[in-house]
Design a protein around this motif. Structure first.
Motif, PDB file in Angstrom:
ATOM      1  N   MET A   1       0.796  -1.301  -0.079  1.00 36.81           N
ATOM      2  CA  MET A   1       0.195   0.102   0.012  1.00 36.81           C
ATOM      3  C   MET A   1       0.964   1.320  -0.100  1.00 36.81           C
ATOM      4  O   MET A   1       1.755   1.378   0.979  1.00 36.81           O
ATOM      5  CB  MET A   1      -0.910  -0.016   1.195  1.00 36.81           C
ATOM      6  CG  MET A   1      -1.794   1.289   1.405  1.00 36.81           C
ATOM      7  SD  MET A   1      -2.643   1.332   2.843  1.00 36.81           S
ATOM      8  CE  MET A   1      -2.505   0.055   3.820  1.00 36.81           C
ATOM      9  N   LYS A   2       0.737   2.183  -0.859  1.00 34.14           N
ATOM     10  CA  LYS A   2       1.301   3.291  -1.039  1.00 34.14           C
ATOM     11  C   LYS A   2       0.424   4.557  -0.705  1.00 34.14           C
ATOM     12  O   LYS A   2      -0.601   4.776  -1.614  1.00 34.14           O
ATOM     13  CB  LYS A   2       2.113   3.389  -2.644  1.00 34.14           C
ATOM     14  CG  LYS A   2       2.785   4.505  -2.619  1.00 34.14           C
ATOM     15  CD  LYS A   2       3.485   4.497  -4.079  1.00 34.14           C
ATOM     16  CE  LYS A   2       4.458   5.805  -3.998  1.00 34.14           C
ATOM     17  NZ  LYS A   2       5.027   5.878  -5.342  1.00 34.14           N
ATOM     18  N   LYS A   3       0.714   5.504   0.140  1.00 30.48           N
ATOM     19  CA  LYS A   3       0.048   6.497   0.612  1.00 30.48           C
ATOM     20  C   LYS A   3       0.713   7.815  -0.395  1.00 30.48           C
ATOM     21  O   LYS A   3       1.863   7.903  -0.191  1.00 30.48           O
ATOM     22  CB  LYS A   3      -0.264   6.799   1.831  1.00 30.48           C
ATOM     23  CG  LYS A   3      -0.652   5.702   2.668  1.00 30.48           C
ATOM     24  CD  LYS A   3      -0.657   6.265   4.451  1.00 30.48           C
ATOM     25  CE  LYS A   3      -0.810   4.940   5.167  1.00 30.48           C
ATOM     26  NZ  LYS A   3      -0.715   5.347   6.591  1.00 30.48           N
ATOM     27  N   ILE A  47      -4.513   6.395  -2.075  1.00 31.68           N
ATOM     28  CA  ILE A  47      -4.140   5.064  -1.543  1.00 31.68           C
ATOM     29  C   ILE A  47      -3.722   4.198  -2.720  1.00 31.68           C
ATOM     30  O   ILE A  47      -4.777   3.665  -3.479  1.00 31.68           O
ATOM     31  CB  ILE A  47      -4.846   4.627  -0.584  1.00 31.68           C
ATOM     32  CG1 ILE A  47      -5.206   5.442   0.791  1.00 31.68           C
ATOM     33  CG2 ILE A  47      -4.336   3.043  -0.149  1.00 31.68           C
ATOM     34  CD1 ILE A  47      -3.887   5.587   1.886  1.00 31.68           C
ATOM     35  N   ASN A  48      -2.672   3.885  -3.197  1.00 33.37           N
ATOM     36  CA  ASN A  48      -2.521   2.833  -4.468  1.00 33.37           C
ATOM     37  C   ASN A  48      -2.060   1.628  -3.833  1.00 33.37           C
ATOM     38  O   ASN A  48      -1.298   1.340  -2.987  1.00 33.37           O
ATOM     39  CB  ASN A  48      -1.202   3.379  -5.061  1.00 33.37           C
ATOM     40  CG  ASN A  48      -1.857   4.788  -5.913  1.00 33.37           C
ATOM     41  OD1 ASN A  48      -2.918   5.129  -6.068  1.00 33.37           O
ATOM     42  ND2 ASN A  48      -0.782   5.556  -6.238  1.00 33.37           N
ATOM     43  N   ASP A  49      -2.614   0.249  -4.648  1.00 27.95           N
ATOM     44  CA  ASP A  49      -2.341  -0.888  -4.267  1.00 27.95           C
ATOM     45  C   ASP A  49      -2.316  -1.514  -5.690  1.00 27.95           C
ATOM     46  O   ASP A  49      -3.194  -2.295  -5.934  1.00 27.95           O
ATOM     47  CB  ASP A  49      -3.255  -1.268  -3.331  1.00 27.95           C
ATOM     48  CG  ASP A  49      -2.557  -2.823  -2.382  1.00 27.95           C
ATOM     49  OD1 ASP A  49      -1.808  -3.218  -2.937  1.00 27.95           O
ATOM     50  OD2 ASP A  49      -3.214  -3.374  -1.647  1.00 27.95           O
ATOM     51  N   CYS A  52      -4.793   2.844  -8.069  1.00 28.66           N
ATOM     52  CA  CYS A  52      -5.493   3.900  -7.044  1.00 28.66           C
ATOM     53  C   CYS A  52      -7.056   3.152  -6.596  1.00 28.66           C
ATOM     54  O   CYS A  52      -7.934   2.804  -7.359  1.00 28.66           O
ATOM     55  CB  CYS A  52      -5.917   5.352  -7.409  1.00 28.66           C
ATOM     56  SG  CYS A  52      -6.502   6.293  -6.107  1.00 28.66           S
ATOM     57  N   VAL A  90     -13.380   4.315  -0.654  1.00 23.43           N
ATOM     58  CA  VAL A  90     -12.331   2.888  -0.962  1.00 23.43           C
ATOM     59  C   VAL A  90     -13.407   2.502  -2.108  1.00 23.43           C
ATOM     60  O   VAL A  90     -14.652   2.030  -1.771  1.00 23.43           O
ATOM     61  CB  VAL A  90     -12.585   2.278   0.304  1.00 23.43           C
ATOM     62  CG1 VAL A  90     -11.991   0.980  -0.004  1.00 23.43           C
ATOM     63  CG2 VAL A  90     -11.885   3.097   1.530  1.00 23.43           C
ATOM     64  N   ALA A  94     -11.839  -2.897  -2.894  1.00 17.34           N
ATOM     65  CA  ALA A  94     -10.757  -2.799  -1.954  1.00 17.34           C
ATOM     66  C   ALA A  94     -11.303  -2.713  -0.392  1.00 17.34           C
ATOM     67  O   ALA A  94     -10.636  -2.473   0.480  1.00 17.34           O
ATOM     68  CB  ALA A  94      -9.879  -1.561  -2.205  1.00 17.34           C
ATOM     69  N   LYS A  97     -10.010  -3.924   3.893  1.00 15.48           N
ATOM     70  CA  LYS A  97      -8.552  -4.131   3.843  1.00 15.48           C
ATOM     71  C   LYS A  97      -7.834  -3.122   4.655  1.00 15.48           C
ATOM     72  O   LYS A  97      -6.715  -2.955   4.502  1.00 15.48           O
ATOM     73  CB  LYS A  97      -8.113  -4.397   2.569  1.00 15.48           C
ATOM     74  CG  LYS A  97      -8.546  -5.340   1.785  1.00 15.48           C
ATOM     75  CD  LYS A  97      -8.294  -5.464   0.401  1.00 15.48           C
ATOM     76  CE  LYS A  97      -8.791  -6.665  -0.241  1.00 15.48           C
ATOM     77  NZ  LYS A  97      -8.409  -6.746  -2.027  1.00 15.48           N
ATOM     78  N   TYR A  99      -8.027   0.382   4.295  1.00 16.88           N
ATOM     79  CA  TYR A  99      -7.796   1.559   3.341  1.00 16.88           C
ATOM     80  C   TYR A  99      -8.348   2.802   3.865  1.00 16.88           C
ATOM     81  O   TYR A  99      -7.788   3.814   4.057  1.00 16.88           O
ATOM     82  CB  TYR A  99      -8.010   1.203   1.980  1.00 16.88           C
ATOM     83  CG  TYR A  99      -7.184   0.185   1.497  1.00 16.88           C
ATOM     84  CD1 TYR A  99      -5.903   0.205   1.123  1.00 16.88           C
ATOM     85  CD2 TYR A  99      -7.926  -0.891   0.569  1.00 16.88           C
ATOM     86  CE1 TYR A  99      -5.168  -0.572   0.499  1.00 16.88           C
ATOM     87  CE2 TYR A  99      -7.032  -1.822  -0.177  1.00 16.88           C
ATOM     88  CZ  TYR A  99      -5.797  -1.726  -0.016  1.00 16.88           C
ATOM     89  OH  TYR A  99      -5.133  -2.604  -0.754  1.00 16.88           O
ATOM     90  N   ALA A 102      -6.401   4.074   6.818  1.00 15.88           N
ATOM     91  CA  ALA A 102      -5.098   4.371   6.319  1.00 15.88           C
ATOM     92  C   ALA A 102      -5.462   5.975   5.781  1.00 15.88           C
ATOM     93  O   ALA A 102      -4.476   6.810   5.892  1.00 15.88           O
ATOM     94  CB  ALA A 102      -4.571   3.516   5.088  1.00 15.88           C
TER      95      ALA A 102
END
Length: 158
Positions: A1-3, A47-49, A52, A90, A94, A97, A99, A102
């Motif tokens: 996960m990238k914020k 939030i990318n996984d 986006c 979200v 997704a 999970k 997000y 986050a």
């Protein structure tokens, strides 16, 4: 996960389009002028996984909108709240999970203790849980949305 947390002016067109598409998927906002409202936000959170999967924003609400929200809810002291938290979404695939959590962690950290408010559907238990978990309190009374046949609740964090 990238914020990723950016000012709208630091986003490229693809990022703004992705953000706008997810806001639109949420189905709870007026679409007229949406891109301009997104570009007026203080910060956008992605939030990318792989792609986006979740978005949120720290918004700079205009005075008229903020006055209407507080008046409709019967809440006071709107001047205490400079920012609005909004466009929290979200993607359906997704959910469940973490997000949403986050997103809220990123937003609260970015706000650095500045007062803010947010609205959510009265029947959105997941958002009520998140707001409560991050120190928001319900203020005022539920009121009818202008964008659909449902009621909204106003939350604030001093």
């Amino acid at each position: 996960m990238k914020k990723i947390i950016k000012s709208p002016e630091d986003c490229d067109d693809a990022e703004l389009k992705s953000f706008e598409e997810l806001v639109t998927d949420g189905g709870e906002v007026a679409l007229a002028g949406l891109r301009q409202r997104i570009q007026h936000a203080e910060k956008l959170v992605f939030i990318n996984d792989g792609k986006c999967v979740a978005i949120g924003a720290i918004k700079n609400p205009n005075a008229g909108y903020k006055a209407r929200v507080f008046e409709k809810s019967g809440a006071r002291e709107q001047g205490r709240y400079e920012y609005e938290i909004g466009w929290l979404y979200v993607s359906e695939s997704a959910r469940g999970k973490g997000y949403g959590r986050a997103l809220m962690e990123s937003i609260i950290h970015t706000l650095s203790g500045k007062a803010c408010f947010a609205t959510t559907r009265e029947d959105n238990d997941s958002m009520h849980h998140l707001f409560n978990r991050f120190g928001f309190s319900k203020i005022g009374q539920p009121y009818s949305s202008d964008n659909g046949d449902y009621s909204l609740v106003l939350y604030a964090k001093p």
